[in-house]
Scaffold this active site. Structure first.
Site, short mmCIF file in Angstrom:
data_model
loop_
_atom_site.label_atom_id
_atom_site.label_comp_id
_atom_site.label_asym_id
_atom_site.label_seq_id
_atom_site.Cartn_x
_atom_site.Cartn_y
_atom_site.Cartn_z
N CYS A 39 0.87 -1.18 0.00
CA CYS A 39 0.00 0.00 0.00
C CYS A 39 0.90 1.23 0.00
CB CYS A 39 -0.98 -0.02 1.15
SG CYS A 39 -0.24 -0.30 2.78
N ARG A 44 -2.35 -1.01 5.29
CA ARG A 44 -3.52 -1.59 4.63
C ARG A 44 -3.23 -2.95 4.02
NH1 ARG A 44 -4.93 3.32 0.74
NH2 ARG A 44 -2.71 3.76 1.09
#
Length: 354
Positions: free
Chosen positions: A290, A295
């Site tokens: 990410c 994430r």
């Protein structure tokens, strides 16, 4: 003499009353003890990450023999004073863990093994301890869970749905600031699982020479298309050349595609459904990334929970990639004619999030 006898009888009566009263109070306390929580839940395999409030309460109640040696950690950035929830109410006995204890500059990759090991030991975490994590930020919580598994903790759990799920289930919280019992021996060499992590050099090599390898961007669509970097401290926008989109959320701080409305993480089946129209599948060798590594840990954990093997995290993400002017990038949808291939040094520097 009569008066003395009356007084003696009165004393005996008073003592009897006191004894009965004490006996009654003792019985009340016993009843209260019997009414305390004694939740039982099915055992959960070590590789299963996501657990219910009932399972966590059953651990607290001593009804999970495989997890008698446990610690509960509320994860957020900073100290417990910076947490949005900890001092307002946390799970019984929960300690606070600073997400910064597992990562560091300049790339916000995982910290040196010795640093992460010390952070775990300071919290009493060893490889044999069941670690139960929760936190207001689903990505931050996943970041710590991934780091601990990489380090070698054998049984890492995430309370699915976090504090909201806990309170909705009717379980109590506490406000005391808990103090950790420091451990001295983690029990194995950190990292015990270096294969979970991929360096920027390995990513470049894989992209050039391995057609089965897919570098999967877990970012918002605007980030993937190069419309914004997503961060106010990253000036350039784009993706490593050859990356494919794996979806994420509306922005770097939300993960709607990988979480349900109640804050729980989606299942592996739902994740496969999410990917069905994308340029990869679980049959590929996948490395998730990410912006700075938070994430991307969510799909990795979902895959780990499902028993999928061979998945990795490209930890440096776009943040590290865009620091090298010579690295190849793509701006736009690589499946369209509008994509532009260039190098980092030729990107515009006006794409920081406002």
């Amino acid at each position: 003499m009569k008066n003395k006898l009356i007084k003696m009888l009165l004393c005996v009566a008073m003592v009897a009353t006191m004894v009965v009263g004490c006996s009654s109070n003792s019985s009340d306390k016993s009843d209260e003890s019997k009414s305390e929580s004694n939740v039982k839940a099915d055992a959960v395999d070590k590789n299963k990450v996501f657990v219910t409030p009932d399972w966590v309460q059953s651990v607290i109640d001593g009804n999970q023999p495989e997890s008698e040696n446990y610690v509960i950690l509320e994860a957020s950035w900073g100290t417990y004073k910076d947490s949005p929830d900890y001092t307002k109410g946390h799970l019984p006995g929960a300690l606070h863990v600073d997400i910064a204890s597992v990562e560091s500059e300049p790339y916000w990759n995982l910290s040196e093994p010795a640093v992460i090991e010390k952070g775990m030991l300071d919290l009493g975490v060893t490889k044999d301890k069941t670690v139960i994590l929760y936190g207001a930020d689903v990505s931050g919580t996943a970041r710590v869970a991934y780091a601990y598994l990489w380090a070698g903790v054998e049984n890492v759990k995430i309370l699915n749905g976090g504090l909201s799920a806990w309170e909705k289930a009717g379980y109590k919280t506490e406000t005391d600031v808990e103090k950790a019992t420091v451990a001295t021996d983690f029990g194995t060499t950190v990292p015990a699982h270096p294969e979970y992590w991929m360096s920027i050099d390995d990513v470049q090599e894989k992209l050039k020479n391995d057609t089965n390898f897919k570098l999967v961007s877990i970012r918002s669509e605007a980030e993937f298309l190069g419309e914004t970097s997503g961060y106010n401290y990253i000036d350039r926008a784009g993706e490593p050349k050859g990356a494919v989109w794996g979806r994420g959320g509306s922005d770097p701080y939300n993960m709607e595609d990988y979480t349900n409305e109640d804050g729980t993480y989606i299942t592996a089946d739902k994740m496969e459904e999410l990917w069905k129209d994308l340029d990869f599948s679980k049959e590929n060798e996948l490395s998730f990334y990410c912006g700075t590594g938070w994430r991307a840990t969510i799909p990795w954990l979902i895959a780990y929970d499902a028993g999928w093997e061979g998945m990795t995290l490209y930890d440096g993400g776009w943040y590290q990639w865009q620091m090298n002017d010579n690295l190849p990038v793509q701006v736009g949808d690589p499946s369209s004619d509008d994509v532009v291939y260039t190098t980092v040094g030729k990107l515009s520097t006006d794409k920081a999030a406002k």
